[in-house]
Design an enzyme around this catalytic site. Structure first.
Site, short mmCIF file in Angstrom:
data_model
loop_
_atom_site.label_atom_id
_atom_site.label_comp_id
_atom_site.label_asym_id
_atom_site.label_seq_id
_atom_site.Cartn_x
_atom_site.Cartn_y
_atom_site.Cartn_z
N PHE A 195 -6.32 7.61 5.31
CA PHE A 195 -6.78 6.33 5.72
C PHE A 195 -5.74 5.23 5.82
O PHE A 195 -6.02 4.10 6.24
CB PHE A 195 -7.80 6.01 4.59
CG PHE A 195 -7.26 5.91 3.07
CD1 PHE A 195 -6.60 4.76 2.73
CD2 PHE A 195 -7.69 6.89 2.28
CE1 PHE A 195 -6.14 4.59 1.17
CE2 PHE A 195 -6.97 6.98 1.07
CZ PHE A 195 -6.21 5.89 0.60
N TYR A 240 0.93 -1.20 0.01
CA TYR A 240 0.08 0.06 -0.04
C TYR A 240 0.78 1.26 0.04
O TYR A 240 0.35 2.20 0.35
CB TYR A 240 -1.05 -0.07 1.21
CG TYR A 240 -2.01 -1.10 1.07
CD1 TYR A 240 -3.04 -1.16 0.21
CD2 TYR A 240 -1.81 -2.12 1.91
CE1 TYR A 240 -3.99 -2.27 0.01
CE2 TYR A 240 -3.11 -3.33 1.85
CZ TYR A 240 -3.67 -3.30 0.77
OH TYR A 240 -4.70 -4.04 0.85
N ASN A 255 -13.58 -4.25 2.81
CA ASN A 255 -14.46 -4.65 1.45
C ASN A 255 -13.99 -6.27 0.95
O ASN A 255 -14.14 -6.25 -0.23
CB ASN A 255 -14.26 -3.66 0.65
CG ASN A 255 -12.70 -3.41 -0.07
OD1 ASN A 255 -11.84 -4.08 0.64
ND2 ASN A 255 -12.57 -2.61 -0.90
N HIS A 269 -8.91 -7.89 -2.28
CA HIS A 269 -7.89 -7.22 -2.91
C HIS A 269 -7.71 -7.92 -4.25
O HIS A 269 -7.61 -9.11 -4.24
CB HIS A 269 -6.63 -6.88 -2.09
CG HIS A 269 -5.82 -6.24 -3.06
ND1 HIS A 269 -5.61 -4.76 -3.06
CD2 HIS A 269 -4.50 -6.91 -3.73
CE1 HIS A 269 -4.49 -4.46 -3.97
NE2 HIS A 269 -4.08 -5.92 -4.29
N GLU A 304 3.02 -7.39 -6.68
CA GLU A 304 2.44 -7.69 -5.86
C GLU A 304 2.61 -9.36 -5.19
O GLU A 304 2.92 -9.74 -4.17
CB GLU A 304 0.86 -7.63 -5.48
CG GLU A 304 0.71 -5.98 -5.52
CD GLU A 304 -0.92 -5.66 -5.72
OE1 GLU A 304 -1.65 -6.74 -6.38
OE2 GLU A 304 -1.66 -4.61 -5.40
#
Length: 134
Positions: free
Chosen positions: A59, A51, A114, A117, A128
């Protein structure tokens, strides 16, 4: 479409609420192959690397705290147009905006939790996969 790999992760709320099997099933029904899958914790270093583009945003700290708060399921998924297929299956980032029938539309409760990802491009997928699988 080209055969490609993508990275996806069932987040702590998805694991906690027992959605692993249904999510993997949706990938397989869409013609995608799960090449690698691992249940485990996201380390602080992995979270910060993944991130990094959000560092400094309001956030960011909450995102890092959340993604390291419980077990996740890390996956490498492949198939024709895997990045786009996974993104479509996931639905909109905000579960309130996600269509019924998508993973977030069916299982997501709030923006901050949520369910899942997924890489947003083949380049992100490569980065990633390296972060989470070495």
């Amino acid at each position: 479409m080209a055969q490609e790999k993508t990275y996806t992760m069932i987040k702590p709320d998805g694991v906690r609420n027992r959605h692993i099997g249904e999510i993997v099933n949706r990938f397989e029904r869409a013609g995608l192959d799960v090449e690698r899958m691992e249940l485990g914790m996201v380390t602080m270093d992995q979270a910060k690397a993944n991130y990094k583009e959000h560092e400094g945003k309001p956030f960011y700290d909450g995102l890092i705290e959340y993604i390291t708060s419980g077990p996740v399921v890390k996956m490498v998924v492949s198939g024709d147009g895997a990045v786009a297929k996974v993104r479509t299956l996931m639905g909109a980032t905000n579960p309130a905006d996600a269509a019924p029938g998508t993973i977030r539309g069916d299982f997501g409760l709030i923006m901050d939790e949520n369910v899942i990802h997924g890489s947003d491009s083949p380049e992100s997928a490569e980065r990633e996969i390296a972060i989470f699988f070495g």
